[in-house]
Design a protein around this motif. Sequence first.
Motif, mmCIF file in Angstrom:
data_model
loop_
_atom_site.group_PDB
_atom_site.id
_atom_site.type_symbol
_atom_site.label_atom_id
_atom_site.label_comp_id
_atom_site.label_asym_id
_atom_site.label_seq_id
_atom_site.Cartn_x
_atom_site.Cartn_y
_atom_site.Cartn_z
ATOM 1 N N GLY A 99 0.770 -1.232 0.003
ATOM 2 C CA GLY A 99 -0.013 -0.072 -0.012
ATOM 3 C C GLY A 99 0.883 1.392 0.084
ATOM 4 N N LEU A 100 1.967 1.079 0.862
ATOM 5 C CA LEU A 100 2.801 2.292 0.823
ATOM 6 C C LEU A 100 3.583 2.700 -0.604
ATOM 7 C CD1 LEU A 100 4.369 4.676 2.269
ATOM 8 C CD2 LEU A 100 6.039 2.814 2.973
ATOM 9 N N ILE A 101 3.921 1.713 -1.235
ATOM 10 C CA ILE A 101 4.732 1.620 -2.517
ATOM 11 C C ILE A 101 3.666 2.184 -3.484
ATOM 12 C CG2 ILE A 101 5.541 0.331 -4.174
ATOM 13 C CD1 ILE A 101 6.773 -1.610 -2.273
ATOM 14 N N PHE A 102 2.466 1.705 -3.612
ATOM 15 C CA PHE A 102 1.439 1.951 -4.464
ATOM 16 C C PHE A 102 1.019 3.612 -4.305
ATOM 17 C CE2 PHE A 102 -0.348 -2.723 -5.005
ATOM 18 C CZ PHE A 102 0.652 -2.772 -5.825
ATOM 19 N N ALA A 103 0.953 3.952 -2.951
ATOM 20 C CA ALA A 103 0.561 5.311 -2.670
ATOM 21 C C ALA A 103 1.601 6.300 -3.148
ATOM 22 C CB ALA A 103 0.312 5.376 -1.169
ATOM 23 N N VAL A 104 2.728 5.790 -2.998
ATOM 24 C CA VAL A 104 4.058 6.871 -3.495
ATOM 25 C C VAL A 104 4.010 6.827 -5.020
ATOM 26 C CG1 VAL A 104 6.274 7.072 -3.209
ATOM 27 C CG2 VAL A 104 5.177 6.535 -1.247
ATOM 28 N N VAL A 325 -5.176 3.451 -0.171
ATOM 29 C CA VAL A 325 -6.082 4.592 0.068
ATOM 30 C C VAL A 325 -5.928 5.190 1.019
ATOM 31 C CG1 VAL A 325 -8.647 5.275 0.265
ATOM 32 C CG2 VAL A 325 -7.827 3.678 -1.557
ATOM 33 N N LEU A 326 -5.672 4.629 2.377
ATOM 34 C CA LEU A 326 -5.512 5.264 3.741
ATOM 35 C C LEU A 326 -4.100 5.791 3.784
ATOM 36 C CD1 LEU A 326 -6.785 2.748 6.376
ATOM 37 C CD2 LEU A 326 -7.894 4.737 5.154
ATOM 38 N N ILE A 327 -3.162 5.187 3.123
ATOM 39 C CA ILE A 327 -1.739 5.887 3.079
ATOM 40 C C ILE A 327 -1.783 7.092 2.259
ATOM 41 C CG2 ILE A 327 0.701 5.234 2.784
ATOM 42 C CD1 ILE A 327 0.195 2.415 3.326
ATOM 43 N N ALA A 328 -2.436 6.854 0.894
ATOM 44 C CA ALA A 328 -2.565 7.982 0.014
ATOM 45 C C ALA A 328 -3.058 9.187 0.712
ATOM 46 C CB ALA A 328 -3.234 7.562 -1.120
ATOM 47 N N ALA A 329 -4.081 8.961 1.475
ATOM 48 C CA ALA A 329 -4.757 10.059 2.253
ATOM 49 C C ALA A 329 -3.669 10.740 3.170
ATOM 50 C CB ALA A 329 -6.035 9.961 2.850
ATOM 51 N N MET A 360 7.077 10.765 8.337
ATOM 52 C CA MET A 360 5.834 11.640 8.163
ATOM 53 C C MET A 360 4.559 10.610 8.393
ATOM 54 S SD MET A 360 6.895 14.684 8.681
ATOM 55 C CE MET A 360 5.474 15.567 7.867
ATOM 56 N N LEU A 361 4.728 9.546 7.713
ATOM 57 C CA LEU A 361 3.377 8.482 7.612
ATOM 58 C C LEU A 361 3.451 7.522 8.708
ATOM 59 C CD1 LEU A 361 3.530 7.975 3.606
ATOM 60 C CD2 LEU A 361 2.105 9.425 4.942
ATOM 61 N N ALA A 362 4.068 7.490 9.418
ATOM 62 C CA ALA A 362 4.206 6.630 10.740
ATOM 63 C C ALA A 362 2.885 6.503 11.357
ATOM 64 C CB ALA A 362 5.402 6.739 11.680
ATOM 65 N N PRO A 363 2.155 7.493 11.555
ATOM 66 C CA PRO A 363 1.065 7.325 12.502
ATOM 67 C C PRO A 363 -0.301 6.405 11.399
ATOM 68 C CG PRO A 363 1.922 9.599 12.715
ATOM 69 C CD PRO A 363 2.611 8.821 11.656
ATOM 70 N N VAL A 364 -0.028 6.935 10.001
ATOM 71 C CA VAL A 364 -1.091 6.338 9.440
ATOM 72 C C VAL A 364 -0.493 4.987 9.069
ATOM 73 C CG1 VAL A 364 -1.854 6.160 7.056
ATOM 74 C CG2 VAL A 364 -1.472 8.406 8.114
ATOM 75 N N LEU A 365 0.730 4.588 8.806
ATOM 76 C CA LEU A 365 1.166 3.252 8.882
ATOM 77 C C LEU A 365 0.767 2.331 9.843
ATOM 78 C CD1 LEU A 365 4.684 3.822 7.203
ATOM 79 C CD2 LEU A 365 2.456 3.337 5.989
ATOM 80 N N VAL A 366 0.779 2.877 11.015
ATOM 81 C CA VAL A 366 0.454 2.152 12.489
ATOM 82 C C VAL A 366 -0.955 1.664 12.283
ATOM 83 C CG1 VAL A 366 0.339 2.088 14.843
ATOM 84 C CG2 VAL A 366 2.368 3.117 13.734
ATOM 85 N N VAL A 367 -1.751 2.773 12.125
ATOM 86 C CA VAL A 367 -3.359 2.610 11.725
ATOM 87 C C VAL A 367 -3.519 1.434 11.123
ATOM 88 C CG1 VAL A 367 -5.448 3.708 11.177
ATOM 89 C CG2 VAL A 367 -4.040 4.879 12.594
ATOM 90 N N VAL A 368 -2.899 1.467 9.732
ATOM 91 C CA VAL A 368 -3.242 0.374 8.827
ATOM 92 C C VAL A 368 -2.627 -0.838 9.297
ATOM 93 C CG1 VAL A 368 -2.766 -0.375 6.566
ATOM 94 C CG2 VAL A 368 -3.057 2.041 6.714
ATOM 95 N N LEU A 369 -1.539 -0.953 9.781
ATOM 96 C CA LEU A 369 -1.099 -2.192 10.236
ATOM 97 C C LEU A 369 -1.752 -2.981 11.456
ATOM 98 C CD1 LEU A 369 1.394 -3.985 9.802
ATOM 99 C CD2 LEU A 369 2.470 -2.828 11.780
#
Length: 444
Positions: A99-104, A325-329, A360-369
């Motif tokens: 998801g991170l790779i796709f979002a970037v 989608v979440l990481i892109a947001a 910078m995306l660490a909070p979102v990544l934690v939510v997704v994980l």
Amino acid sequence: MSAVANEGAGPAPAPRKSVLGTRPWVAVLFLLPALVLLGALVVYPIGYSVWRSLYDAGGDGFVGLDNYVDVFTDDATLTAVRNTAIWVAVAPAVVTVLGLIFAVLTERVRWGTAFKLIVFMPMAISMLAAGIIFRLVYQADPDQGVANAIVTSVHDTFADSSVYPKARPNAQVSDLKPSGGGAFTTTGTVRAGTPALLPLVGIAPNKVPGSPEDARTATGDGVTGTVWLDFKLGGGGEKGQVDAGEKALEGVKVEAVEDGKVVASATSGADGTFTLPDSADGAQLRLPGSNFAAPYNGVDWLGPTLVTPAIIGAYVWMWAGFAMVLIAAGLAGVDRNLLEAARVDGANEWQVFRRITVPMLAPVLVVVLITLMINVMKVFDLVYIIAPQPTQDEANVLALQLFLSSFGGGGNYGMGSAIGIILLLLVIPVMIVNIRRLRKERER
């Protein structure tokens, strides 16, 4: 004096109201329906499951913690525990990384919106439908399963496939005998001027690959011979002899062997004939096993070894769009000035990604994980549908074992309740971590 003091003190303060601006009993009245539903649908089932897990299969005999002991001693449930641990460790991490790779990457491609739509589309499919789709994708037959069709195509591109996998010598008239490794070797030797006859059977004339020509007997003074299909539709002819209408077998490798060593080799032509050098005179002829090896049929995706990774692959296909989608947001809220400043300071794109974008995306990544970790603990549909019955035990997870123990023929509601409580206990630590993270974010 008192009157003057009272006049100076001013009016008495009004009674304080609640934060919500209404009386507490009114707030309780409005919350009561939700509390009743919460108690009926959450609190009561949990309490009943705890109570039921302490009784035997029929619910009549109190067994204490025996059901919990059985969970960690029974082979089936131990396999389920192990596979659930694999799911929790692998699936959320893979989905989050993808998801991170796709979002970037979607921010850098022209058709990013269309790509996001395609990746997110599997989320609209139910687990049941996805399971059916991937059950077909993982079919062992390359003519039916997409996965094996791709694998076999790639394999055949880099490896030579056998010419006639089902062919074999005609044992009644041929002196070709098995010589190990799928090869066949003549008992006699070949002589110059005497064509060698190597009849094969096992293939229907109308199933010979390509457009075979009619076979003919080799001629010439050298070491020659013919490889052909010693059979024709409608019958007739003499066995062991090249008859009119019998098909040539093109591309068969023939080796001349003396004392176990190959001294010469040739390949049959379109008419089935071959010619060996003079050094082959007096040697035995061998048809290597590569001529008859079974074709490569791909990977046993749903076998005992790969069934769990294969099902995890289906899960990743479904949920990668959710993570993207979440990481892109979250990525949309990253300050672009920080990224540009890093580039100006000489950082390359990998350093910008690793040291600025990811932190910078660490909070979102934690939510997704965390969301995915909770989700995979209750995965059931994919495993139940994709894993065939012979390998379902190897792909078993706790949610599936709960179903099998209680409703799938086991009829042991005590064991099923114990597994349900264990799943609840496994989810609680993840929920606590998530709640603490939310509190820290509010404090900021």
